[in-house]
Design a protein around this motif. Structure first.
Motif, PDB file in Angstrom:
ATOM      1  N   ASP A  66       0.861  -1.174   0.000  1.00 18.94           N
ATOM      2  CA  ASP A  66       0.000   0.000   0.000  1.00 18.94           C
ATOM      3  C   ASP A  66       0.905   1.234   0.000  1.00 18.94           C
ATOM      4  O   ASP A  66       1.768   1.358  -0.862  1.00 18.94           O
ATOM      5  N   ASN A 308      -7.568   2.590 -15.606  1.00 16.67           N
ATOM      6  CA  ASN A 308      -6.891   2.817 -14.338  1.00 16.67           C
ATOM      7  C   ASN A 308      -6.218   1.526 -13.886  1.00 16.67           C
ATOM      8  O   ASN A 308      -6.771   0.435 -14.053  1.00 16.67           O
ATOM      9  N   GLU A 310      -5.074  -1.597 -11.715  1.00 19.42           N
ATOM     10  CA  GLU A 310      -5.602  -2.346 -10.575  1.00 19.42           C
ATOM     11  C   GLU A 310      -4.477  -2.790  -9.638  1.00 19.42           C
ATOM     12  O   GLU A 310      -4.688  -2.963  -8.439  1.00 19.42           O
ATOM     13  N   ASN A 341      -6.062   5.841  -5.473  1.00 25.14           N
ATOM     14  CA  ASN A 341      -6.217   5.155  -4.193  1.00 25.14           C
ATOM     15  C   ASN A 341      -6.779   3.752  -4.312  1.00 25.14           C
ATOM     16  O   ASN A 341      -6.691   2.961  -3.374  1.00 25.14           O
ATOM     17  N   ASP A 342      -7.385   3.425  -5.441  1.00 29.71           N
ATOM     18  CA  ASP A 342      -7.987   2.098  -5.607  1.00 29.71           C
ATOM     19  C   ASP A 342      -6.997   1.054  -6.138  1.00 29.71           C
ATOM     20  O   ASP A 342      -7.356  -0.108  -6.311  1.00 29.71           O
ATOM     21  N   THR A 343      -5.787   1.473  -6.403  1.00 33.98           N
ATOM     22  CA  THR A 343      -4.772   0.557  -6.935  1.00 33.98           C
ATOM     23  C   THR A 343      -4.062  -0.168  -5.790  1.00 33.98           C
ATOM     24  O   THR A 343      -3.595   0.462  -4.844  1.00 33.98           O
TER      25      THR A 343
END
Length: 377
Positions: A66, A308, A310, A341-343
């Motif tokens: 993260d 975008n 993943e 932020n979703d990666t």
């Protein structure tokens, strides 16, 4: 794709970031501290969590998950592709009598080429000549296949690095992960943020990745003169002052980290080739420059993408980590702000990074860069 992640601390089991999802046949990337990956039980532990999986291990100089940078841990990222597949091959430098070019050729030749989009390399980092390995891979690689990856680390010890595929980690291993699928979108990039300083010198004697002389003088003696008292801390202190190597007058300069020194032979062993006739300068950086470099690397990786990402695999250099010190996480946080932020983010700090320059197809070995490889289906 479906992704789950977990962290393992010393003497503790893996702790998942959320409820563990049952995955059918995932690719499981396990990056961790060398001492923890030396455990004879580590492969069995991961295999128990993911019985029908492709498990790839690699040691690190810091673990990325993260927007955090960890030390002395193991981070796990399991990926189940919906429309794509992976093929994984391995080889060992000892099987090729340390001929890393031949190893690269042989490894690349093992992959079926149809629908192969990308090759991601996890390589031992202690003794491999990374640029020779890449040159061998590139020789038999089709033009449409992209290539990225990195060299394993061992914190600042430079003692031994480990990697493996579906077995306990061991020395000398080169792991290649081939990604197949028409719907895959994979982009990669790198950028440094280091600035050359001091006089430009000519490499007058070298052999592969071993540097003997600059301007006709012993290179190690000259380098120690620049380092002053820090010369007593070699090879670790060399991470703060890498070399900018320009092989041809109009080519992009490559950054080369000193992996080790040989006081008896008065030589420096670098992570990649340093051809005779190349021009060399010392380099240095600051925290702000490194953060700016990470942002630019992320922007280059996102440029022109249709979807975008993943998954993002980040490989940054231990030298950057030493300069950043307590602020290391800043470069990861800034990368996340660019890619979204979703990666899901995973990766490690390394002894060398593999990626093409922006706008180019051919992969190169880099040091002191932030390298990103972004995936989406």
């Amino acid at each position: 794709m479906t992704i789950v992640q977990a962290i393992k601390k010393p003497n503790e089991p893996f702790v998942f970031n959320e409820k563990r999802i049952l995955l059918k046949e995932p690719l499981v990337l396990v990056f961790g501290n060398r001492y923890m990956l030396e455990s004879e039980h580590i492969y069995a532990e991961v295999k128990d969590l993911f019985p029908n999986s492709h498990i790839v291990f690699g040691t690190t100089s810091g673990e990325i998950i993260d927007d955090s940078v960890l030390e002395g841990t193991v981070v796990l990222t399991a990926i189940e592709f919906k429309k794509s597949s992976v093929v994984i091959k391995r080889s060992n430098i000892n099987d090729f009598k340390n001929n890393d070019y031949k190893l690269g050729e042989s490894l690349m030749a093992e992959f079926p080429k149809e629908n192969l989009k990308h090759l991601f390399i996890i390589s031992e980092g202690s003794s491999v000549n990374g640029s020779a390995l890449i040159n061998g891979l590139e020789k038999v690689k089709n033009t449409g296949i992209s290539l990225s990856g990195g060299l394993c680390g061992d914190d600042g010890r430079f003692e031994r690095t480990l990697a493996s595929y579906n077995e306990n980690p061991k020395e000398g291993e080169i792991i290649a992960i081939g990604f197949y699928g028409e719907t895959l979108e994979i982009t990669s990039s790198n950028y440094g943020g280091w600035t050359p300083f001091g006089p430009e010198r000519i490499i007058t004697k070298s052999e592969g990745n071993v540097l003997f002389e600059l301007d006709g003088k012993p290179a190690l003696d000259l380098y120690k003169t620049y380092l002053g008292e820090k010369a007593n801390e070699l090879p670790k202190s060399a991470l703060l002052y890498p070399l900018s190597v320009r092989i041809e007058e109009d080519s992009e300069p490559l950054v080369r980290t000193i992996l080790n020194i040989d006081n008896d032979k008065n030589t420096m062993i670098l992570a990649g080739d340093v051809p005779e006739g190349s021009k060399v300068q010392l380099m240095m950086s600051s925290v702000d420059d490194i953060v700016s470099g990470a942002i630019h690397a992320a922007e280059l990786a996102m440029k022109g993408r249709e979807n975008n990402p993943e998954l993002a695999l980040l490989i940054s250099c231990i030298g950057r980590k030493l300069v950043m010190d307590q602020r290391t996480e800043e470069e990861i946080e800034e990368v996340k702000s660019v890619i979204g932020n979703d990666t899901f983010i995973s990766g490690f700090y390394s002894y060398g990074e593999m990626a093409p320059f922006s706008g180019q197809q051919e992969c190169k070995l880099h040091n002191q860069t932030m390298t990103l490889t972004l995936f989406s289906e």
